[in-house]
Design an enzyme around this catalytic site. Structure first.
Site, PDB file in Angstrom:
ATOM      1  CE1 TYR A 148       1.145   2.241   8.496  1.00  0.00           C
ATOM      2  CE2 TYR A 148       0.058   3.967   9.760  1.00  0.00           C
ATOM      3  CZ  TYR A 148       0.113   3.148   8.646  1.00  0.00           C
ATOM      4  OH  TYR A 148      -0.864   3.247   7.675  1.00  0.00           O
ATOM      5  CG  HIS A 171      -6.122   2.151   6.378  1.00  0.00           C
ATOM      6  ND1 HIS A 171      -6.269   0.880   5.857  1.00  0.00           N
ATOM      7  CD2 HIS A 171      -7.282   2.431   7.028  1.00  0.00           C
ATOM      8  CE1 HIS A 171      -7.468   0.410   6.191  1.00  0.00           C
ATOM      9  NE2 HIS A 171      -8.095   1.322   6.896  1.00  0.00           N
ATOM     10  NE  ARG A 199      -1.904   1.839   3.489  1.00  0.00           N
ATOM     11  CZ  ARG A 199      -1.717   1.564   4.772  1.00  0.00           C
ATOM     12  NH1 ARG A 199      -2.246   0.480   5.306  1.00  0.00           N
ATOM     13  NH2 ARG A 199      -0.985   2.356   5.534  1.00  0.00           N
TER      14      ARG A 199
END
Length: 359
Positions: free
Chosen positions: A269, A260, A256
């Site tokens: 993160y 998100h 990805r």
């Protein structure tokens, strides 16, 4: 073919190398027009996704789940499907929707906050987007049971992210499908993160594909940035499902490249170096190399593809934004065939409170 790629051994199906060259024994041998169509859909998806992000930042579209980096997985799986197959999507399937012929304006309309965008047009066997993680999996298995019972000879495809494999719906659905040999093809788009949780924190299994083996049917991991690998694996699994050989699980190993959703900050993160490494594996760039080696891509063709995709996207946005806003009465109108008395009373109360011109 796919059974030779054993997920327990860490095998991964890959047709295209980084240099765009195809493995001769794995290349599906698609015609020139079909290959170009795959690429054009990938470009269309990339541009439509980029436009959606801009619309969200401008306040013209709600929270959005981007598809950047998923184009090969989405276009590859959907291109292998037949028109009569059923599709149960998750919330990051823009490329599959485009490939299956779903109106882009309707897709935008949904993300603009209007549920009418998910009223699937006649002739398309596509269920609405599932926002709860994994909830579409048992629904797809139920459809698989119905297809088998009615002997329709079609397959049922459902997609989900790697995070869904940690949900009970995943295990219950796959167990049921394995026991009853339903014509389901489960496709996990493993983009390495369930929001901020990396795959290594979700499961101790080296691959997600191997989970199918516990339920008694084949699982295969494929390079999710290789549109031909995803196409080959999906086509074979669909053929087996339609012929009564039961379900299969395909793990499309991808990344990805964006957040998100537009309410997320992936920079909190994961490292820039990790993202840059995956950017070098861009699925569009690799497929361009393949097409170039076959004499099917050049700068002039690229300009044509970009211009056509841009025109389509802008038209879809204009169409979506020109539609009327949702009516509060819609909450009552599409739930029951015959409205219960208590809801009818609530509807009457609502209508009485509306301005004169809205009654």
């Amino acid at each position: 073919m796919i059974e030779r790629f054993d997920p327990l051994k860490g095998d991964r199906l890959r047709v295209l190398g980084d240099d765009g060259r195809a493995a001769p024994d794995l290349d599906p041998g698609l015609g020139d027009a079909t290959l170009r169509s795959l690429y054009e859909r990938m470009v269309r998806t990339r541009l439509a996704d980029t436009k959606a992000l801009k619309l969200q930042r401008q306040g013209r579209l709600g929270t959005y789940a981007p598809s950047l980096g998923h184009e090969a997985s989405q276009i590859g799986l959907a291109s292998a499907m037949a028109r009569d197959d059923w599709f149960f999507p998750y919330f990051r399937d823009l490329g599959a929707y485009i490939t299956l012929g779903y109106p882009l304006a309707d897709y935008y309309h949904f993300w603009m906050g209007n549920e009418s965008g998910m009223r699937t047009p006649d002739g398309l066997n596509i269920f609405p987007i599932a926002i709860p993680v994994g909830s579409q999996i048992p629904q797809a298995v139920g459809a698989g049971i119905a297809v088998k019972y009615r002997k329709l000879g079609v397959a049922v495809v459902t997609t989900f992210g790697d995070g869904a494999t940690s949900e009970g719906d995943f295990h219950e659905g796959l167990n049921f499908a394995g026991v009853y040999r339903t014509p389901n093809v489960f496709i996990c788009i493993n983009n390495q993160f369930a929001i901020s949780v990396p795959r290594s924190r979700q499961t101790a299994a080296p691959t997600l594909a191997q989970k199918a083996l516990a339920y008694g049917f084949p699982g295969v991991q494929v390079d999710g940035n290789d549109v031909l690998a995803v196409y080959v694996a999906t086509r074979e699994a669909l053929t087996a499902a339609r012929s009564g050989k039961g379900p299969a699980l395909i793990e499309a190993f991808t990344y990805r490249m964006g957040d998100h959703t537009t309410s997320d900050d992936a920079g909190r993160y994961r490292s820039k170096e990790e993202v840059q490494e995956w950017e070098r594996r861009d699925p569009l760039a690799r497929f361009r190399l393949y097409l170039g080696l076959k004499g099917l891509w050049d700068d002039a063709y690229e300009k044509e593809v970009q211009a056509a995709a841009t025109e389509l996207v802008e038209k879809a946005v204009a169409d979506a934004e020109a539609r009327p806003q949702a009516s509060p009465e819609d909450v009552f109108a599409y739930t029951y065939a015959t409205m219960p008395p208590d809801l009818a009373a609530e509807l009457a109360e609502l209508q009485a409170s509306l301005p004169e011109g809205r009654r």
